[in-house]
Scaffold this motif. Structure first.
Motif, PDB file in Angstrom:
ATOM      1  N   ILE C  68       0.876  -1.184   0.000  1.00 22.67           N
ATOM      2  CA  ILE C  68       0.000   0.000   0.000  1.00 22.67           C
ATOM      3  C   ILE C  68       0.897   1.212   0.000  1.00 22.67           C
ATOM      4  O   ILE C  68       1.339   1.677   1.034  1.00 22.67           O
ATOM      5  CB  ILE C  68      -0.954  -0.037   1.198  1.00 22.67           C
ATOM      6  CG1 ILE C  68      -1.855  -1.258   1.051  1.00 22.67           C
ATOM      7  CG2 ILE C  68      -1.781   1.255   1.257  1.00 22.67           C
ATOM      8  CD1 ILE C  68      -2.849  -1.440   2.153  1.00 22.67           C
ATOM      9  N   SER C  69       1.201   1.669  -1.198  1.00 26.55           N
ATOM     10  CA  SER C  69       2.314   2.590  -1.385  1.00 26.55           C
ATOM     11  C   SER C  69       2.115   3.267  -2.735  1.00 26.55           C
ATOM     12  O   SER C  69       2.878   3.068  -3.666  1.00 26.55           O
ATOM     13  CB  SER C  69       3.606   1.749  -1.363  1.00 26.55           C
ATOM     14  OG  SER C  69       4.742   2.531  -1.329  1.00 26.55           O
ATOM     15  N   GLU C  70       1.043   4.052  -2.828  1.00 25.18           N
ATOM     16  CA  GLU C  70       0.612   4.523  -4.143  1.00 25.18           C
ATOM     17  C   GLU C  70       1.658   5.344  -4.870  1.00 25.18           C
ATOM     18  O   GLU C  70       1.813   5.225  -6.077  1.00 25.18           O
ATOM     19  CB  GLU C  70      -0.691   5.325  -4.038  1.00 25.18           C
ATOM     20  CG  GLU C  70      -1.938   4.481  -3.812  1.00 25.18           C
ATOM     21  CD  GLU C  70      -2.223   4.226  -2.338  1.00 25.18           C
ATOM     22  OE1 GLU C  70      -1.431   4.716  -1.493  1.00 25.18           O
ATOM     23  OE2 GLU C  70      -3.207   3.547  -2.019  1.00 25.18           O
ATOM     24  N   SER C  71       2.367   6.230  -4.122  1.00 24.80           N
ATOM     25  CA  SER C  71       3.288   7.074  -4.881  1.00 24.80           C
ATOM     26  C   SER C  71       4.402   6.233  -5.471  1.00 24.80           C
ATOM     27  O   SER C  71       4.889   6.528  -6.563  1.00 24.80           O
ATOM     28  CB  SER C  71       3.826   8.226  -4.034  1.00 24.80           C
ATOM     29  OG  SER C  71       4.436   7.747  -2.884  1.00 24.80           O
ATOM     30  N   ALA C  72       4.804   5.154  -4.803  1.00 25.29           N
ATOM     31  CA  ALA C  72       5.861   4.309  -5.359  1.00 25.29           C
ATOM     32  C   ALA C  72       5.360   3.519  -6.562  1.00 25.29           C
ATOM     33  O   ALA C  72       5.978   3.521  -7.618  1.00 25.29           O
ATOM     34  CB  ALA C  72       6.403   3.359  -4.292  1.00 25.29           C
ATOM     35  N   PHE C  73       4.193   2.861  -6.425  1.00 24.38           N
ATOM     36  CA  PHE C  73       3.851   1.989  -7.556  1.00 24.38           C
ATOM     37  C   PHE C  73       3.196   2.727  -8.715  1.00 24.38           C
ATOM     38  O   PHE C  73       3.359   2.329  -9.870  1.00 24.38           O
ATOM     39  CB  PHE C  73       3.050   0.756  -7.104  1.00 24.38           C
ATOM     40  CG  PHE C  73       1.581   0.952  -6.865  1.00 24.38           C
ATOM     41  CD1 PHE C  73       0.687   1.050  -7.919  1.00 24.38           C
ATOM     42  CD2 PHE C  73       1.088   1.002  -5.574  1.00 24.38           C
ATOM     43  CE1 PHE C  73      -0.670   1.206  -7.689  1.00 24.38           C
ATOM     44  CE2 PHE C  73      -0.264   1.156  -5.329  1.00 24.38           C
ATOM     45  CZ  PHE C  73      -1.151   1.268  -6.398  1.00 24.38           C
ATOM     46  N   ILE C  74       2.514   3.829  -8.442  1.00 23.12           N
ATOM     47  CA  ILE C  74       2.018   4.623  -9.576  1.00 23.12           C
ATOM     48  C   ILE C  74       3.218   5.238 -10.306  1.00 23.12           C
ATOM     49  O   ILE C  74       3.288   5.241 -11.536  1.00 23.12           O
ATOM     50  CB  ILE C  74       1.028   5.715  -9.110  1.00 23.12           C
ATOM     51  CG1 ILE C  74      -0.255   5.071  -8.530  1.00 23.12           C
ATOM     52  CG2 ILE C  74       0.697   6.673 -10.253  1.00 23.12           C
ATOM     53  CD1 ILE C  74      -1.151   4.373  -9.515  1.00 23.12           C
ATOM     54  N   GLY C  75       4.190   5.721  -9.525  1.00 29.39           N
ATOM     55  CA  GLY C  75       5.409   6.241 -10.142  1.00 29.39           C
ATOM     56  C   GLY C  75       6.149   5.157 -10.906  1.00 29.39           C
ATOM     57  O   GLY C  75       6.682   5.388 -11.988  1.00 29.39           O
ATOM     58  N   ALA C  76       6.168   3.946 -10.359  1.00 25.54           N
ATOM     59  CA  ALA C  76       6.829   2.833 -11.046  1.00 25.54           C
ATOM     60  C   ALA C  76       6.108   2.515 -12.353  1.00 25.54           C
ATOM     61  O   ALA C  76       6.748   2.227 -13.369  1.00 25.54           O
ATOM     62  CB  ALA C  76       6.861   1.602 -10.142  1.00 25.54           C
ATOM     63  N   ALA C  77       4.790   2.582 -12.324  1.00 25.26           N
ATOM     64  CA  ALA C  77       4.040   2.327 -13.559  1.00 25.26           C
ATOM     65  C   ALA C  77       4.418   3.357 -14.617  1.00 25.26           C
ATOM     66  O   ALA C  77       4.616   3.031 -15.791  1.00 25.26           O
ATOM     67  CB  ALA C  77       2.536   2.374 -13.278  1.00 25.26           C
ATOM     68  N   VAL C  78       4.566   4.595 -14.185  1.00 20.78           N
ATOM     69  CA  VAL C  78       4.933   5.672 -15.112  1.00 20.78           C
ATOM     70  C   VAL C  78       6.349   5.438 -15.652  1.00 20.78           C
ATOM     71  O   VAL C  78       6.590   5.527 -16.861  1.00 20.78           O
ATOM     72  CB  VAL C  78       4.829   7.038 -14.396  1.00 20.78           C
ATOM     73  CG1 VAL C  78       5.370   8.157 -15.278  1.00 20.78           C
ATOM     74  CG2 VAL C  78       3.376   7.322 -13.991  1.00 20.78           C
ATOM     75  N   GLY C  79       7.261   5.112 -14.751  1.00 17.96           N
ATOM     76  CA  GLY C  79       8.636   4.865 -15.178  1.00 17.96           C
ATOM     77  C   GLY C  79       8.740   3.665 -16.097  1.00 17.96           C
ATOM     78  O   GLY C  79       9.491   3.672 -17.074  1.00 17.96           O
ATOM     79  N   ALA C  80       7.974   2.627 -15.795  1.00 17.49           N
ATOM     80  CA  ALA C  80       7.991   1.426 -16.644  1.00 17.49           C
ATOM     81  C   ALA C  80       7.400   1.745 -18.016  1.00 17.49           C
ATOM     82  O   ALA C  80       7.872   1.231 -19.035  1.00 17.49           O
ATOM     83  CB  ALA C  80       7.203   0.302 -15.966  1.00 17.49           C
ATOM     84  N   ALA C  81       6.391   2.608 -18.027  1.00 16.64           N
ATOM     85  CA  ALA C  81       5.777   2.981 -19.315  1.00 16.64           C
ATOM     86  C   ALA C  81       6.766   3.743 -20.186  1.00 16.64           C
ATOM     87  O   ALA C  81       6.774   3.580 -21.407  1.00 16.64           O
ATOM     88  CB  ALA C  81       4.528   3.821 -19.073  1.00 16.64           C
ATOM     89  N   ALA C  82       7.603   4.547 -19.542  1.00 18.79           N
ATOM     90  CA  ALA C  82       8.569   5.332 -20.319  1.00 18.79           C
ATOM     91  C   ALA C  82       9.734   4.470 -20.795  1.00 18.79           C
ATOM     92  O   ALA C  82      10.555   4.914 -21.585  1.00 18.79           O
ATOM     93  CB  ALA C  82       9.082   6.495 -19.478  1.00 18.79           C
TER      94      ALA C  82
END
Lengths: 375, 321, 338
Positions: C68-82
């Motif tokens: 439960i760590s939204e800023s980490a995994f939403i950010g990770a999703a963004v980084g993975a998308a890039a």
């Protein structure tokens, strides 16, 4: 039941129709109507059409409101002689509706026939089978961008006497969307594989437009498998084709823009209901459809003309052949039916566009019945 | 693993380029030729280069607002960077990013970042992509001591650990988050935090290229071999202010002068390779000259280049819209 | 055609896109469930079971439970998308955006522009929105307007199961970051949904109903409420066009303006708060671009400027209803008529 009172109910136009929307009344209460007179416009999920009075009489009561959607069999209006009292009409309506509610509940338990799918020649083919009977079954082949539901007004009509099948050609409806080349041979091949899978050696073929050309190609290549051939506004009979239709059908993604394109299919544009437009849009969104249609268009109608001319080979066919065509067809001109070899029965339908089997379903069904009985 | 002569020359070249670049930006900013905010990396070169010498184009880094050094160390073109900082159309980001948003994804440089703590989550994603796609790549987040206190950074430690990602967090501790001392603002220690998340963490002398290079080698090897994330706490010092125009009144009066005289990473590098007889001073002088000329050309090119036009205002908001 | 629930439609879109494209991964809190726990795996499939069955088919490598760590995994999703993946991250409730907004609006939304067009960030963030679950103020908001405001993001808000599948497939294939809004009260609602994959293009509003008297512009769940109101009004002799926006960014300005001009009378229905909302945006657009064809002031039917209440007695008053929509339609319909 009071003497002389008649119910006018929501008609069932084709297998799929479960309900209809009363779009407009064409007669006022109190008017005398003749049997067969156009009294209302009804829209179904597929198509809009005028509704003809099933009987003669005075239209005493309009029960359905304009814009109201009602199940098949629901009371639309009441016909009765002028002498019948208003109270009697009220009673009639109340009794009818009570009975209908029961019938409707019972009907909901029965399922309408559902399409099935099978694997044939490495492809998924969706088809609808209705009816049973002796002799070769009837197989319906739809046109470019259509699907098996385009035969809904015809398949049921014939299903009383014989086994009928309608399939979705590759790239269409619920069948596989992969198309290798998009020529008639490929499509006819798929039809053959379909029949092989079902173990059907011989059928009466009925094809519309592109499906007509596929049927003709099939009959030329496999004459032993075709008991008779009915071609409704078929492709393959001349170079001319309304390229604007093909172009618009492929291009337009919005209902407002697609509707005028689809209206080219019929003589009376009000026949094209919003659901029909919506269904075409939904079909075109399916993965692989734009590519499949583009291939077929290129192979069969590339450069704005038909590249699949087969009419000169009609004479080779050993089986009975009939051609049905709408006089006012704006996609494939009816004059392409002129000058066909002797023995090919040609019926030109007046006040009718390209979708003859839908626009003049009754006439087409009658012609089909006669033809199949004779053949 | 040893540094070859070519590696040493390359490492020095990159450090010198960074220094020349930052000194030039400092001057041009003071002269009023550069718009906006700039945050300079001079003095910290050994950290970026010590780490990036282990990386190639499949590896990704995320940077901070103080990002020029990381860009150059990761292989971005200094000329295109200079044009970007000047706001020119031919800049590395078409003049739309500027100093705080320089990126070159082809080089694995995922951007300087205007948001403190913005990089670590992104790096978790890049590490996940590398792992999922099996590229063998690693991902490195450079984070300041200020950014080390952001929740995003601490959350990223946890995510990198529980997903066992090939991620490395490099805490570049230059002693100050803006004007606030890291000795005050950081509770506990950086390596203690790493330990708290079950990840190896080491403190590194960030003035010493060789110390950084060695610590980075271990962390990168661990990540590549599937051993999960690591943290490097790199202690270093910045020569200029938090941003250009910062009077640095919070620093001790002789602090920067002493750093330059005693701990300058370029000076230490020259001394070390000289003492060990690895490189000749003339080799290094040549690099100094080339770097100076290269950056001077970049500045004059940047001055001469054209600005974006109104036609560029609304392009590249979306891939398609 | 088979009937499927909104939940099934979303699940099917994810499954088919994961089958088609190995770079599509799903991540979020309990999207499989049971990670590291001694009991059942794939225990949840998301809090409402939407992603159930994906993990057994695609494995933990592509269906990633997160802390439960939204800023980490939403950010990770963004980084993975890039960097080469097409992640679909689930931000369980849109109300939680407060803890990860930076990753969405400063990172994902701006990469392409800031980096001079050299980044593509094909991330999808699925999130639940909306009132009606007695979930109170921190689990019931809409907030799509906030994302609509931000250049670089796309915002899709499907109104039924058919729309959900097609819009989600489009979102996954899209090269831009997409916020995908699922109304939590709609997961069991059924519609005819083709088995095959299909994509509904963004920025093309759907005319759910065509009428002559009043245009109702709506989005998400409100499309269905607006249609109920329109059905009822038909009986009163008022015929309505109902426009489903489908996406608020991009916005189909053409359809909004065209349908507004056709009737000259417009009601905008939005489940969100009334200020700086999609409703005000549409009203302003019409006032600015179609003023000459208006026969009546544009009316908005929205939730009030208040947090979503908990008590059923209050929440039912809070959500725009077919009654309120019908009332607004009657009012604009009657405006200026004698």
């Amino acid at each position: 039941m009071s003497e002389g009172i008649e119910a006018v109910v929501m008609p069932k136009w084709g297998l799929a129709m479960q309900e209809g929307m009363l779009a407009a009344w064409l007669v006022e209460e109190g008017e005398t109507v003749a049997r067969g007179q156009e009294i209302a416009e009804i829209e179904t999920s597929k198509i809009a059409n005028v509704f003809e009075s099933p009987a003669a009489g005075v239209l005493r009561r309009r029960v359905a409101r304009e814009g109201e959607t009602l199940p098949v069999g629901a009371l639309l209006a009441v016909l009765a002689p002028a002498s019948v009292h208003e109270e009697a009409i009220d009673r009639f309506v109340a009794e009818f509706e009570a009975r209908f509610a029961e019938a409707l509940a019972a009907r909901k338990a029965e399922a309408a026939p559902e399409p099935a799918t099978l694997e044939a020649g490495g492809r998924r083919i969706r088809y609808l089978e209705v009816g049973e009977g002796e002799g070769p079954p009837v197989l319906f082949l739809h046109g470019f961008g259509g699907d098996l539901t385009s035969w809904s007004l015809n398949q049921e009509a014939l299903a009383g006497e014989r086994r009928t099948l309608a399939l979705d050609l590759p790239g269409h409806g619920g069948s596989d969307k992969r198309i290798a080349r998009g020529d008639l041979e490929e499509l006819a091949e798929a039809v053959a594989a379909f029949l092989d899978t079902l173990g059907l050696s011989r059928v009466h073929l009925v094809g519309h437009s592109l499906g007509g050309a596929v049927a003709l190609r099939f009959a030329l290549d496999r004459p032993g498998r075709v008991a008779s051939l009915t071609l409704v506004a078929p492709a393959g009979f001349g170079e001319e084709i309304a390229d604007a239709y093909l172009e618009g059908f492929l291009r337009e993604r919005r209902a407002k823009k697609l509707r005028p394109v689809l209206e080219m299919l019929v003589r009376d544009p009000t026949m094209i209901g919003r659901e029909m437009v919506e269904e075409v849009l939904r079909y075109k969104r399916l993965d692989g459809v734009p590519e499949a249609l583009a291939k077929i268009r290129e192979r069969c109608f590339g450069g704005g003309r038909q590249r699949i001319l087969l009419r000169d080979r009609l004479a080779e066919l050993p089986m009975p052949v009939q051609v049905l065509w709408g006089r006012e067809d704006r996609i494939l001109p009816a004059r392409q039916a002129e000058g066909l070899p002797e023995g090919v029965a040609v019926t030109i339908l007046e006040e009718c566009g390209h979708l003859a089997h839908m626009e003049k379903a009754e006439a087409c069904n009658a012609a089909l019945r006669r033809f199949l009985a004779g053949g | 693993m040893q540094l070859s002569r070519e590696d040493l020359l390359e490492a020095y070249r990159r450090m010198r380029l960074i220094r020349e670049f930052e000194d030039a930006v400092h001057e041009e900013f003071a002269a009023g030729n550069i718009p906006g905010f700039v945050h300079l990396y001079a003095g910290e070169e050994a950290s970026a280069v010590g780490m990036c010498m282990h990386l190639d184009d499949r590896d990704r880094i995320a940077s901070t607002h103080r990002g020029h050094g990381h860009c150059i160390a990761k292989g971005c073109d200094p000329r295109a960077m200079m044009l970007e900082i000047f706001g020119k159309r031919e800049g590395l980001c078409a003049g739309k990013g500027g100093s705080m948003h320089i990126a070159d994804l082809e080089k694995g440089m995922m951007g300087a970042n205007g948001i403190v703590g913005g990089g670590p989550p992104l790096i978790c994603g890049a590490a996940l992509a590398a792992k999922t796609l099996g590229t063998g790549g690693v991902a490195v987040a450079f984070v300041g001591d200020g950014g080390s206190n952001q929740g995003t950074t601490l959350e990223s430690y946890n995510l990198a650990k529980v997903w066992n990602l090939p991620a490395i967090f490099v805490i570049e501790d230059n002693g100050y988050a803006e004007s606030t001392a890291s000795s005050w603002s950081v509770g506990g220690s950086q390596t203690g935090r790493a330990a708290g998340f079950g990840m190896p963490g080491v403190e590194v002398d960030g003035f010493d290229f060789f110390a950084v290079w060695e610590a980075a080698r271990e962390a990168v090897e661990r990540a590549r071999e599937g051993g999960g994330p690591s943290l490097l706490h790199v202690r270093l010092g910045r020569y200029y202010g938090h941003f250009e125009g910062d009077a640095c009144t919070y620093r001790a009066p002789d602090e920067v002068e002493r750093l330059k005289a005693e701990k300058d990473p370029l000076m230490l590098f020259r001394r070390r390779v000289g003492e060990a007889g690895l490189l000749e001073p003339t080799d290094l002088d040549a690099i100094d000259r080339e770097a100076r000329e290269q950056i001077a050309r970049a500045v004059s090119d940047a001055k001469a280049a054209g600005y974006p036009t109104e036609a560029d205002l609304l392009t590249d908001v979306y891939a398609s819209y | 055609m088979p009937k499927k629930s909104f939940r099934q439609a979303v699940n099917e879109a994810l499954r088919q896109e994961m089958e088609r494209d190995p770079t599509v991964v799903v991540m979020g809190e309990d999207v499989a469930g049971g990670m590291g726990a001694p009991g059942e795996q794939d225990a949840w499939g998301g809090p409402l079971g939407v992603t159930k069955g994906l993990m057994p088919q695609f494995g933990r490598e592509r269906v990633l439970d997160t802390p439960i760590s939204e800023s980490a995994f939403i950010g990770a999703a963004v980084g993975a998308a890039a960097t080469g993946l097409r992640p679909v991250a689930e931000l369980m409730f849109v109300d939680f955006m407060g803890v990860c907004f930076d990753q969405i609006f400063n990172q994902a939304a701006k990469f392409r522009y800031m980096f001079g067009g050299k980044a593509t960030t094909p991330v999808v963030i699925r999130t639940m929105y909306g009132a009606g679950f007695r979930a109170a103020s921190q689990h019931s908001q809409c907030l799509y307007n906030i994302f609509t405001h931000i250049p670089g993001l796309k915002v899709a808000i499907p109104s039924n199961a058919y729309e959900a599948k097609g819009l989600l497939i489009q979102a996954i294939r899209d090269d831009d970051p997409v916020m995908f809004f699922e109304h939590k009260a709609m997961y069991d609602e059924e519609a005819e949904v083709p088995d095959e994959p299909y994509a509904i293009p963004f920025g093309e509003a759907n005319l759910v109903r065509e009428g002559e008297d009043v245009t109702i512009v709506a989005l998400g769940r409100m499309v269905n409420v607006a249609r109920d109101a329109a059905d009822r009004l038909e009986g009163e002799g008022i015929s309505c066009t109902v426009v489903d926006l489908r996406t608020t960014s991009p916005l189909d300005r053409e359809t909004v303006l065209e349908t507004a001009a056709e009737t000259g009378r417009v009601v905008v229905v939005d489940e969100a708060h009334p200020r700086c909302s999609v409703a005000t945006d549409i009203a302003a657009l019409i006032a600015q671009e179609a003023f000459e064809s208006l026969e009546a002031p544009v009316r908005m039917v929205t939730a009030p400027h208040a947090p979503v209440p908990f008590s059923p007695a209050l929440e039912d008053l809070y959500i725009p209803s077919a009654d309120r929509i019908a009332e607004a339609v009657r009012e604009v319909h009657g405006h200026g008529r004698r």
